[in-house]
Design a protein around this motif. Structure first.
Motif, mmCIF file in Angstrom:
data_model
loop_
_atom_site.group_PDB
_atom_site.id
_atom_site.type_symbol
_atom_site.label_atom_id
_atom_site.label_comp_id
_atom_site.label_asym_id
_atom_site.label_seq_id
_atom_site.Cartn_x
_atom_site.Cartn_y
_atom_site.Cartn_z
ATOM 1 N N ALA A 9 2.917 3.766 -10.934
ATOM 2 C CA ALA A 9 4.107 4.955 -10.957
ATOM 3 C C ALA A 9 3.938 6.282 -11.324
ATOM 4 O O ALA A 9 4.117 7.027 -10.262
ATOM 5 N N VAL A 11 0.629 7.257 -10.446
ATOM 6 C CA VAL A 11 -0.301 7.415 -9.212
ATOM 7 C C VAL A 11 0.712 8.630 -8.425
ATOM 8 O O VAL A 11 0.346 9.381 -7.070
ATOM 9 N N LEU A 12 1.893 7.465 -7.904
ATOM 10 C CA LEU A 12 3.143 8.116 -7.580
ATOM 11 C C LEU A 12 3.638 8.819 -7.384
ATOM 12 O O LEU A 12 3.665 10.136 -6.684
ATOM 13 N N LEU A 15 1.040 11.935 -6.335
ATOM 14 C CA LEU A 15 0.334 11.794 -5.030
ATOM 15 C C LEU A 15 1.822 12.764 -4.099
ATOM 16 O O LEU A 15 1.913 13.112 -3.800
ATOM 17 N N VAL A 16 3.738 12.279 -5.451
ATOM 18 C CA VAL A 16 4.302 12.993 -4.357
ATOM 19 C C VAL A 16 4.027 13.962 -5.433
ATOM 20 O O VAL A 16 5.069 15.441 -4.273
ATOM 21 N N ALA A 19 2.377 15.745 -2.211
ATOM 22 C CA ALA A 19 3.050 15.706 -0.902
ATOM 23 C C ALA A 19 4.346 16.992 -0.854
ATOM 24 O O ALA A 19 4.645 17.317 0.261
ATOM 25 N N ILE A 22 3.489 19.773 0.071
ATOM 26 C CA ILE A 22 3.041 20.096 1.469
ATOM 27 C C ILE A 22 4.392 20.902 2.165
ATOM 28 O O ILE A 22 4.558 21.492 2.786
ATOM 29 N N GLN A 23 5.431 19.864 2.157
ATOM 30 C CA GLN A 23 6.427 19.894 2.507
ATOM 31 C C GLN A 23 6.945 21.262 2.392
ATOM 32 O O GLN A 23 7.783 21.483 3.796
ATOM 33 N N HIS B 8 10.915 2.480 -10.235
ATOM 34 C CA HIS B 8 9.218 2.298 -8.981
ATOM 35 C C HIS B 8 10.278 2.336 -7.899
ATOM 36 O O HIS B 8 9.562 2.534 -7.292
ATOM 37 N N LYS B 11 10.873 5.885 -6.268
ATOM 38 C CA LYS B 11 9.803 6.422 -6.088
ATOM 39 C C LYS B 11 8.962 6.079 -5.256
ATOM 40 O O LYS B 11 8.265 6.740 -4.479
ATOM 41 N N ILE B 12 8.756 4.906 -5.262
ATOM 42 C CA ILE B 12 8.006 4.533 -3.427
ATOM 43 C C ILE B 12 8.430 4.840 -2.494
ATOM 44 O O ILE B 12 7.481 5.651 -1.485
ATOM 45 N N GLY B 14 10.765 7.165 -2.040
ATOM 46 C CA GLY B 14 10.656 9.228 -2.106
ATOM 47 C C GLY B 14 9.161 9.103 -2.012
ATOM 48 O O GLY B 14 9.008 10.286 -0.572
ATOM 49 N N PHE B 15 8.228 8.293 -2.110
ATOM 50 C CA PHE B 15 7.317 8.761 -1.519
ATOM 51 C C PHE B 15 6.286 8.492 -0.011
ATOM 52 O O PHE B 15 6.007 9.069 0.305
ATOM 53 N N VAL B 17 8.937 8.273 2.608
ATOM 54 C CA VAL B 17 9.032 9.494 2.851
ATOM 55 C C VAL B 17 8.694 10.583 3.277
ATOM 56 O O VAL B 17 8.102 11.696 3.722
ATOM 57 N N ALA B 18 8.522 11.411 1.598
ATOM 58 C CA ALA B 18 7.381 12.242 1.619
ATOM 59 C C ALA B 18 5.889 11.996 2.591
ATOM 60 O O ALA B 18 5.670 12.741 2.861
ATOM 61 N N VAL B 19 5.169 11.424 2.669
ATOM 62 C CA VAL B 19 4.066 10.904 3.064
ATOM 63 C C VAL B 19 4.454 11.215 4.649
ATOM 64 O O VAL B 19 3.353 11.999 5.231
ATOM 65 N N GLY B 21 6.115 12.511 6.402
ATOM 66 C CA GLY B 21 7.430 13.899 6.917
ATOM 67 C C GLY B 21 6.369 15.091 6.719
ATOM 68 O O GLY B 21 5.895 15.329 7.233
ATOM 69 N N ALA B 22 5.422 14.577 5.011
ATOM 70 C CA ALA B 22 3.911 14.955 5.288
ATOM 71 C C ALA B 22 3.422 15.113 6.044
ATOM 72 O O ALA B 22 2.228 16.448 6.791
ATOM 73 N N VAL B 54 -1.851 3.024 -3.159
ATOM 74 C CA VAL B 54 -0.046 2.791 -3.233
ATOM 75 C C VAL B 54 -0.026 1.076 -2.877
ATOM 76 O O VAL B 54 0.570 -0.062 -3.391
#
Lengths: 69, 194
Positions: A9, A11-12, A15-16, A19, A22-23, B8, B11-12, B14-15, B17-19, B21-22, B54
């Motif tokens: 959690a 780490v995410l 990283l989020v 990201a 960047i977006q 959790h 978040k995963i 969302g991550f 999707v974000a990655v 797109g990024a 991840v």
């Protein structure tokens, strides 16, 4: 063994956050390049400013919440 | 417990999707500004590292029974160093990203730097909320970040006013503060988690 869940959690979260930056930034910079501009428009600057302000507010709120007994 | 897994999973998702797109954005961005294959390779490596992290998170949580919330001692000695390393890595990668955008106009660099600050603040807020970053360090990051933002705002205002040399000077000051913040994080974070 809850620790791995917490690790993932955290780490995410880190990283989020990258990201998201960047977006937010990428379409703005691409538009600048496409139009051959050297300056951000006021709307683009406002978007970046609001993003940063929201992040700053979140950090301040987190700090204040932890300080509150 | 259910809410923990739901949170959790959110978040995963969302991550991911974000990655996705990024990654597309980054590819197009650097194709437009920078054709250096080394730079493209660097970002591919970054994406791979993110994926690996991840994946390790998934691997560690698979085939294990739902767990009790971690105790404070476990948090203190179990994952803090790893979390700090990840936060620092993200921060440094943002700085690397800024340096790779060297050919961009000054105003674009200023915008990139401001988003870098936002990224650090978001990561710090998440860490403070999770209890992996202490309040004093979080406050220090907030204070330093706002100082950087002040110079970046001044730099942008100078450029809008047509004073590019002043804008460049303010941007350099902001970059100096960003470097100071990086030094602070490197020097204090591991000791500041107690």
């Amino acid at each position: 063994m809850a620790t791995p869940i917490v690790i993932a959690a955290d780490v995410l979260d880190a990283l989020v956050s990258a990201a998201q930056a960047i977006q937010t930034l990428s379409p703005i910079l691409k538009q600048m390049q496409a139009e051959g501009r050297t300056q951000l428009t006021s709307a683009e600057w406002d978007t970046i400013t609001q993003d940063e302000a929201g992040a700053a507010q979140a950090l301040l709120a987190a700090v204040q919440a932890k300080r509150t007994p | 417990m259910g809410s923990t897994w739901a949170n959790h999973g959110t978040k995963i998702l969302g991550f991911v999707v974000a990655v996705i797109g990024a990654m597309g954005d980054v590819q197009q961005l650097f194709a437009a500004y920078d054709s250096n294959p080394k730079h493209i390779a660097l970002y591919t490596l970054v994406a791979a590292l993110g994926g690996a992290i991840v994946k390790r998170g998934f691997t560690n949580t698979q085939n294990q029974p739902p767990a009790e919330p971690p105790s404070l001692p476990d948090k203190e000695k179990g994952f803090i160093d790893r979390e700090v390393l990840v936060a620092l890595a993200v921060f440094m990668l943002c700085l690397v990203g800024c340096s790779l955008l060297a050919n961009q106009p000054l105003d674009a660099k200023i915008g990139t730097a401001k988003e870098t600050v936002a990224s650090v603040e978001r990561a710090a807020a998440a860490a403070v909320n999770a209890g992996t970053l202490n309040v004093a360090t979080g406050q220090e990051i907030y204070t330093d970040s706002q100082s950087v933002v002040k110079y970046l705002d001044a730099a942008h205002a100078a450029i809008v006013a047509g004073n590019n040399s002043e804008g460049a000077a303010q941007y350099q000051l902001a970059n100096g503060l960003l470097s100071s913040l990086q030094t602070y994080l490197n020097a204090h974070l591991p000791q500041g988690q107690k």
